[in-house]
Design a protein around this motif. Structure first.
Motif, PDB file in Angstrom:
ATOM      1  N   GLU A  61     -17.271  63.728 -26.274  1.00 32.03           N
ATOM      2  CA  GLU A  61     -16.217  63.059 -25.522  1.00 32.03           C
ATOM      3  C   GLU A  61     -14.889  63.268 -26.235  1.00 32.03           C
ATOM      4  O   GLU A  61     -14.836  63.358 -27.465  1.00 32.03           O
ATOM      5  CB  GLU A  61     -16.517  61.563 -25.405  1.00 32.03           C
ATOM      6  N   SER A  79     -12.629  61.482 -21.842  1.00 31.11           N
ATOM      7  CA  SER A  79     -13.183  60.131 -21.850  1.00 31.11           C
ATOM      8  C   SER A  79     -12.224  59.223 -22.615  1.00 31.11           C
ATOM      9  O   SER A  79     -12.295  59.106 -23.839  1.00 31.11           O
ATOM     10  CB  SER A  79     -14.570  60.136 -22.504  1.00 31.11           C
ATOM     11  N   SER A 108     -15.573  60.182 -15.955  1.00 29.24           N
ATOM     12  CA  SER A 108     -15.678  60.752 -17.303  1.00 29.24           C
ATOM     13  C   SER A 108     -16.996  61.484 -17.538  1.00 29.24           C
ATOM     14  O   SER A 108     -17.191  62.072 -18.608  1.00 29.24           O
ATOM     15  CB  SER A 108     -15.517  59.652 -18.355  1.00 29.24           C
ATOM     16  N   GLU A 109     -17.889  61.477 -16.551  1.00 24.89           N
ATOM     17  CA  GLU A 109     -19.187  62.117 -16.730  1.00 24.89           C
ATOM     18  C   GLU A 109     -19.137  63.601 -16.388  1.00 24.89           C
ATOM     19  O   GLU A 109     -18.464  64.019 -15.444  1.00 24.89           O
ATOM     20  CB  GLU A 109     -20.240  61.440 -15.845  1.00 24.89           C
ATOM     21  N   LYS A 151     -13.406  55.969 -20.239  1.00 22.35           N
ATOM     22  CA  LYS A 151     -14.729  55.992 -20.869  1.00 22.35           C
ATOM     23  C   LYS A 151     -15.695  55.062 -20.145  1.00 22.35           C
ATOM     24  O   LYS A 151     -15.379  53.913 -19.866  1.00 22.35           O
ATOM     25  CB  LYS A 151     -14.607  55.566 -22.336  1.00 22.35           C
ATOM     26  N   ASN A 209     -10.616  62.056 -26.347  1.00 22.47           N
ATOM     27  CA  ASN A 209      -9.631  61.057 -25.934  1.00 22.47           C
ATOM     28  C   ASN A 209      -8.215  61.633 -25.911  1.00 22.47           C
ATOM     29  O   ASN A 209      -7.244  60.901 -25.933  1.00 22.47           O
ATOM     30  CB  ASN A 209      -9.691  59.846 -26.879  1.00 22.47           C
ATOM     31  N   CYS A 220     -10.453  59.367 -15.898  1.00 24.84           N
ATOM     32  CA  CYS A 220     -11.579  59.597 -16.812  1.00 24.84           C
ATOM     33  C   CYS A 220     -11.672  58.529 -17.904  1.00 24.84           C
ATOM     34  O   CYS A 220     -11.765  58.829 -19.106  1.00 24.84           O
ATOM     35  CB  CYS A 220     -11.476  60.981 -17.450  1.00 24.84           C
TER      36      CYS A 220
END
Length: 224
Positions: A128, A90, A112-113, A107, A130, A105
């Motif tokens: 999540e 995310s 991103s889910e 956020k 990064n 992906c």
């Protein structure tokens, strides 16, 4: 001519080495879920998100093929009272990682889910991330502090040579530095990577597996 001959010998040696590596991986045992204590074990699912499993610039049919085994492993852990953490790629739109990989992906996007199949099973903690290495996420570090009894981690998902390898090696080093015996377990039927250009999935699955094993990560065939 010397460089050509050396290249030939090098490739021949690689062929022999990879044959031995394949034989070793194929001989790995399975693990029964009852052999793990649910009080000190957690299932880590990495990046089983829409952006890798179903759509987007980094979608891969090889990653999609993990869905069934991922769900079955998740159900098995839930049935045996083993907690589950699901990491989801995310990224902020400022993420430097987007310079190394195509945009993916972001956020708040569908990519991103976590995939619906995992959502339907439920009962997991969502974290999540990064970057490629979820182990470094603040939320996970806080979870580790609050769950200091955890010494066993089952790590599944994608990609074998990127997020799985980084997380697993970091986890093993985390316990080693504290002189804590741990089991970081990677079932080979629940990890996968992608094919793209010179990024050959079959090759990198083998290489990443042996890098992890060399750092003390436990490779198994499957969890039953």
């Amino acid at each position: 001519m010397e460089s050509v001959r050396n290249r030939y010998l090098f490739l021949e040696e690689l062929k022999s080495a990879f044959e031995k590596m394949l034989d070793e991986l194929n001989s790995k045992p399975s693990l029964h879920i009852k052999d793990l204590n649910p009080k000190n074990t957690v299932l880590i699912i990495i990046d089983m998100v829409n952006g890798f499993c179903k759509e987007g610039s980094l979608y891969s049919s090889r990653i999609k093929s993990l869905i069934e085994n991922t769900v079955e492993t998740m159900k098995l852990c839930r049935e045996n009272n083993i907690p589950v953490i699901a990491f989801a790629d995310s990224h902020t739109d400022k993420s430097p990682e987007l310079k190394a990989y195509p945009p993916h992906c972001i956020k708040g996007s569908l990519e991103s889910e976590i995939i619906d199949e995992i959502k339907e099973v439920g009962g997991y903690t969502l974290i999540e991330k990064n970057s490629t290495n979820g182990f470094l996420e603040d939320k996970f570090q806080q979870w580790l502090k609050e769950n200091s009894q955890i010494t066993n981690m089952i790590v599944i998902g994608d990609c074998t040579d990127i997020c799985i390898e980084q997380f697993s090696n970091c986890a093993k080093a985390y316990y080693n530095i504290k002189d804590i015996e741990s089991r970081i377990i990677v079932p080979m039927d629940t990890v996968e990577t992608y094919d793209l250009g010179t990024h050959k999935a079959d090759l990198l699955n083998i290489v990443a597996s042996f890098i992890m094993a060399g750092n003390g990560v436990e490779l198994i065939k499957t969890i039953e």
